[in-house]
Scaffold this active site. Structure first.
Site, PDB file in Angstrom:
ATOM      1  N   GLU A  74       0.858  -1.194   0.000  1.00 55.33           N
ATOM      2  CA  GLU A  74       0.000   0.000   0.000  1.00 55.33           C
ATOM      3  C   GLU A  74       0.891   1.239   0.000  1.00 55.33           C
ATOM      4  O   GLU A  74       1.935   1.243   0.663  1.00 55.33           O
ATOM      5  CB  GLU A  74      -0.907  -0.005   1.243  1.00 55.33           C
ATOM      6  CG  GLU A  74      -1.882  -1.179   1.224  1.00 55.33           C
ATOM      7  CD  GLU A  74      -2.842  -1.209   2.411  1.00 55.33           C
ATOM      8  OE1 GLU A  74      -2.748  -0.339   3.300  1.00 55.33           O
ATOM      9  OE2 GLU A  74      -3.680  -2.135   2.441  1.00 55.33           O
ATOM     10  N   HIS A 129      -7.864   1.277   1.746  1.00 52.84           N
ATOM     11  CA  HIS A 129      -7.802   0.827   3.150  1.00 52.84           C
ATOM     12  C   HIS A 129      -8.626   1.753   4.063  1.00 52.84           C
ATOM     13  O   HIS A 129      -8.134   2.274   5.061  1.00 52.84           O
ATOM     14  CB  HIS A 129      -6.350   0.764   3.645  1.00 52.84           C
ATOM     15  CG  HIS A 129      -6.165  -0.151   4.809  1.00 52.84           C
ATOM     16  ND1 HIS A 129      -5.010  -0.881   5.019  1.00 52.84           N
ATOM     17  CD2 HIS A 129      -6.987  -0.461   5.843  1.00 52.84           C
ATOM     18  CE1 HIS A 129      -5.144  -1.596   6.126  1.00 52.84           C
ATOM     19  NE2 HIS A 129      -6.335  -1.360   6.652  1.00 52.84           N
TER      20      HIS A 129
HETATM   21  P1  NAI Z   1     -10.804 -10.735  15.213  1.00 49.45           P
HETATM   22  O1  NAI Z   1      -9.478 -11.105  15.774  1.00 49.45           O
HETATM   23  O2  NAI Z   1     -11.925 -10.391  16.118  1.00 49.45           O
HETATM   24  O3  NAI Z   1     -11.325 -11.927  14.254  1.00 49.45           O
HETATM   25  C1  NAI Z   1     -10.489 -12.637  13.368  1.00 49.45           C
HETATM   26  C2  NAI Z   1     -11.068 -14.038  13.246  1.00 49.45           C
HETATM   27  O4  NAI Z   1     -10.411 -14.719  12.185  1.00 49.45           O
HETATM   28  C3  NAI Z   1     -10.847 -14.882  14.514  1.00 49.45           C
HETATM   29  O5  NAI Z   1     -12.058 -15.443  14.933  1.00 49.45           O
HETATM   30  C4  NAI Z   1      -9.854 -15.963  14.045  1.00 49.45           C
HETATM   31  O6  NAI Z   1     -10.023 -17.196  14.734  1.00 49.45           O
HETATM   32  C5  NAI Z   1     -10.205 -16.060  12.578  1.00 49.45           C
HETATM   33  N1  NAI Z   1      -9.159 -16.607  11.722  1.00 49.45           N
HETATM   34  C6  NAI Z   1      -7.833 -16.303  11.713  1.00 49.45           C
HETATM   35  N2  NAI Z   1      -7.204 -16.971  10.725  1.00 49.45           N
HETATM   36  C7  NAI Z   1      -8.166 -17.682  10.081  1.00 49.45           C
HETATM   37  C8  NAI Z   1      -8.136 -18.551   8.959  1.00 49.45           C
HETATM   38  N3  NAI Z   1      -6.998 -18.797   8.278  1.00 49.45           N
HETATM   39  N4  NAI Z   1      -9.299 -19.138   8.577  1.00 49.45           N
HETATM   40  C9  NAI Z   1     -10.464 -18.892   9.254  1.00 49.45           C
HETATM   41  N5  NAI Z   1     -10.541 -18.082  10.320  1.00 49.45           N
HETATM   42  C10 NAI Z   1      -9.408 -17.474  10.712  1.00 49.45           C
HETATM   43  O7  NAI Z   1     -10.510  -9.554  14.193  1.00 49.45           O
HETATM   44  P2  NAI Z   1     -11.516  -8.447  13.659  1.00 49.45           P
HETATM   45  O8  NAI Z   1     -11.536  -7.289  14.586  1.00 49.45           O
HETATM   46  O9  NAI Z   1     -12.783  -9.099  13.293  1.00 49.45           O
HETATM   47  O10 NAI Z   1     -10.739  -7.986  12.341  1.00 49.45           O
HETATM   48  C11 NAI Z   1     -10.641  -8.859  11.202  1.00 49.45           C
HETATM   49  C12 NAI Z   1      -9.649  -8.315  10.206  1.00 49.45           C
HETATM   50  O11 NAI Z   1     -10.072  -7.035   9.738  1.00 49.45           O
HETATM   51  C13 NAI Z   1      -8.240  -8.109  10.759  1.00 49.45           C
HETATM   52  O12 NAI Z   1      -7.309  -8.632   9.823  1.00 49.45           O
HETATM   53  C14 NAI Z   1      -8.086  -6.608  10.843  1.00 49.45           C
HETATM   54  O13 NAI Z   1      -6.741  -6.207  10.656  1.00 49.45           O
HETATM   55  C15 NAI Z   1      -8.948  -6.159   9.681  1.00 49.45           C
HETATM   56  N6  NAI Z   1      -9.431  -4.777   9.773  1.00 49.45           N
HETATM   57  C16 NAI Z   1      -9.441  -4.038   8.616  1.00 49.45           C
HETATM   58  C17 NAI Z   1      -9.872  -2.728   8.646  1.00 49.45           C
HETATM   59  C18 NAI Z   1      -9.924  -1.933   7.379  1.00 49.45           C
HETATM   60  O14 NAI Z   1      -9.821  -0.709   7.430  1.00 49.45           O
HETATM   61  N7  NAI Z   1     -10.090  -2.562   6.235  1.00 49.45           N
HETATM   62  C19 NAI Z   1     -10.289  -2.059   9.885  1.00 49.45           C
HETATM   63  C20 NAI Z   1     -10.349  -2.965  11.034  1.00 49.45           C
HETATM   64  C21 NAI Z   1      -9.893  -4.277  10.953  1.00 49.45           C
END
Ligand code: NAI
Length: 407
Positions: free
Chosen positions: A265, A288
């Site tokens: 990015e 993003h």
């Molecule tokens: P979280 O930690 O609450 O949930 C992530 C989930 O993914 C967990 O339940 C975990 O067990 C699961 N997981 C991890 N690897 C996996 C795999 N290979 N297969 C299946 N499940 C898997 O995180 P949250 O808060 O829900 O955020 C999710 C993603 O969104 C993160 O990567 C975060 O960096 C991203 N994000 C992006 C934003 C944006 O601006 N686009 C803003 C906020 C978060």
């Protein structure tokens, strides 16, 4: 070992939301704000006499900064990530670091929903054609989302909230997570990623950024998706193979994609965005911005400043990213001892022996440990001598001792 009295001065850098200033001011803090990040030397100078520091992603709180900031009580990262802070060095000095892990959850979910509907109605193409003067009124390839099957990969904070809102639109939700997760509402759990990919018409990724997720969604996974499926990634750029995605869009196998995060990015506005996904139709590319809303910024400001105040006023470390999490409701008329120590056997017994030897009564106590640190909050009745504090400070294992008077 460190001891200090609380100084009511806070420094907020990098344009943190004004609600944070209001919250800290209300708690009796003199707040200094700066619109930009500070370099190491400037930060060390600015931190003299400061007990609470607020930063966002651009200020690096290094071990050197922490060593040179003896007045610092706690750091608030007014964002999601905390890798700009040396967390281990902060913990060793008894400085908890707080962040806002789910202040922007809803914002990401709303963007995902908007994109699912936009792609199902082929808005990116229709919009582009209108700007070129082309009137292309047709229902071909446009669908309602009601009744369609959505597959959520990663059922964490964002995945579960998306599940709720997608269901309220009439979608049928399937999810796959590597951890055991409670299915919310009528969502159906899939026991493998393959099962999910073969079941749904839209796949959306919300996995976390653990290193094992590098390139986890590539040629094989796209090939398993049903023909004419939609694909979204608003998690991390490095989890998806974009060359594979491009070839599946060009072949028509994937009917549309919405991508908010990229393996590379630009470092800032003005730098060119380079990606193999540029120039494809029915592909929504966003810089993003999944979590970038004014509401999320405001929530972050309130949430993190609240954590800083709770720690300063009551020693609460719940949801700190680097210290044992402890929160004990304060008992009126008591005096609070907040003791951070090395996590070795017998510390609690020693603390209580010192208190008992001086006839000090314990009204409430809570201990938690995390890695090599232990953290105990003890509420005592006010009458005690300086000798009690001296003896607690003199314990070999003491990292930091703080006393807080209740109102
Ligand atoms: P979280 O930690 O609450 O949930 C992530 C989930 O993914 C967990 O339940 C975990 O067990 C699961 N997981 C991890 N690897 C996996 C795999 N290979 N297969 C299946 N499940 C898997 O995180 P949250 O808060 O829900 O955020 C999710 C993603 O969104 C993160 O990567 C975060 O960096 C991203 N994000 C992006 C934003 C944006 O601006 N686009 C803003 C906020 C978060």
């Amino acid at each position: 070992m460190l001891t200090l009295d609380t100084l009511n001065r806070a420094l907020l850098l990098e344009n943190i939301h004004p609600d944070a200033t209001a919250r800290l001011t209300k708690a009796g803090y003199e707040v200094r704000t700066m619109p930009r990040a500070l370099g190491e030397e400037e930060l060390i100078e600015a931190l003299q006499g400061i007990s609470l520091l607020g930063i966002r992603s651009q200020t690096h709180v290094t071990g050197r900064v922490l060593a040179a900031a003896p007045d610092l009580l706690a750091v608030g990262a007014f964002c999601i990530g905390t890798n700009q802070v040396d967390l281990a060095a902060a913990a060793k000095r008894g400085v908890p670091v707080f962040n806002a892990p789910f202040s922007n959850t809803r914002s990401v979910v709303e963007l995902a929903i908007a994109e699912i509907i936009s792609m199902a109605r082929r808005l990116p193409e229709k919009n582009a054609k209108m700007h070129q003067g082309v009137w292309d009124k047709s229902a071909k390839g446009a669908h309602e989302v009601r009744g369609r099957k959505l597959g959520i990969v990663g059922y964490g904070n964002i995945g579960t909230q998306l599940s709720v809102i997608a269901e309220s639109l009439g979608m049928t939700v399937y999810f796959y997570d590597i951890a055991d997760k409670l299915a919310i509402g009528n969502a159906r759990r899939c026991s493998s990623l393959e099962e999910l990919l073969e079941s749904v018409e839209t796949v959306t990724l919300h996995v976390d950024g653990r290193s094992g997720n590098h390139g986890f969604f590539g040629e094989e996974e796209f090939a398993r998706m049903r023909p004419r499926s939609l694909f979204l990634n608003l998690s991390r750029g490095f989890v998806v193979d974009h060359a594979a995605l491009r070839s599946h869009i060009e072949s028509g196998h994937i009917a549309g994609a919405a991508i908010d995060v990229f393996p590379r990015e630009p470092k800032g506005n003005g730098e060119e965005f380079v990606s193999e996904l540029r120039g494809l139709s029915n592909v929504i590319l966003t810089p993003h911005i999944g979590g970038s809303t004014e509401e999320a910024q405001q929530d972050i400001g309130e949430f993190v400043s609240g954590k800083l105040v709770d720690f300063a006023e009551g020693g609460a470390t719940s949801m700190s990213v680097n210290m044992p999490g402890v929160a004990l409701p304060s008992a009126p008329g008591t005096h609070r001892l907040v003791h951070l120590h090395q996590n070795v056997p017998g510390v609690l017994a020693t603390i209580n022996r010192v208190l008992a030897d001086h006839g000090v009564n314990v009204e409430g106590q809570l201990l938690r440990t995390r890695d090599d640190l232990g953290y105990v909050i003890t509420d005592i009745v006010p009458a005690y001598s300086d000798e009690v504090l001296d003896q607690l400070r003199a314990m070999d294992v003491t990292v930091r001792l703080r006393t807080i008077e209740s109102e």
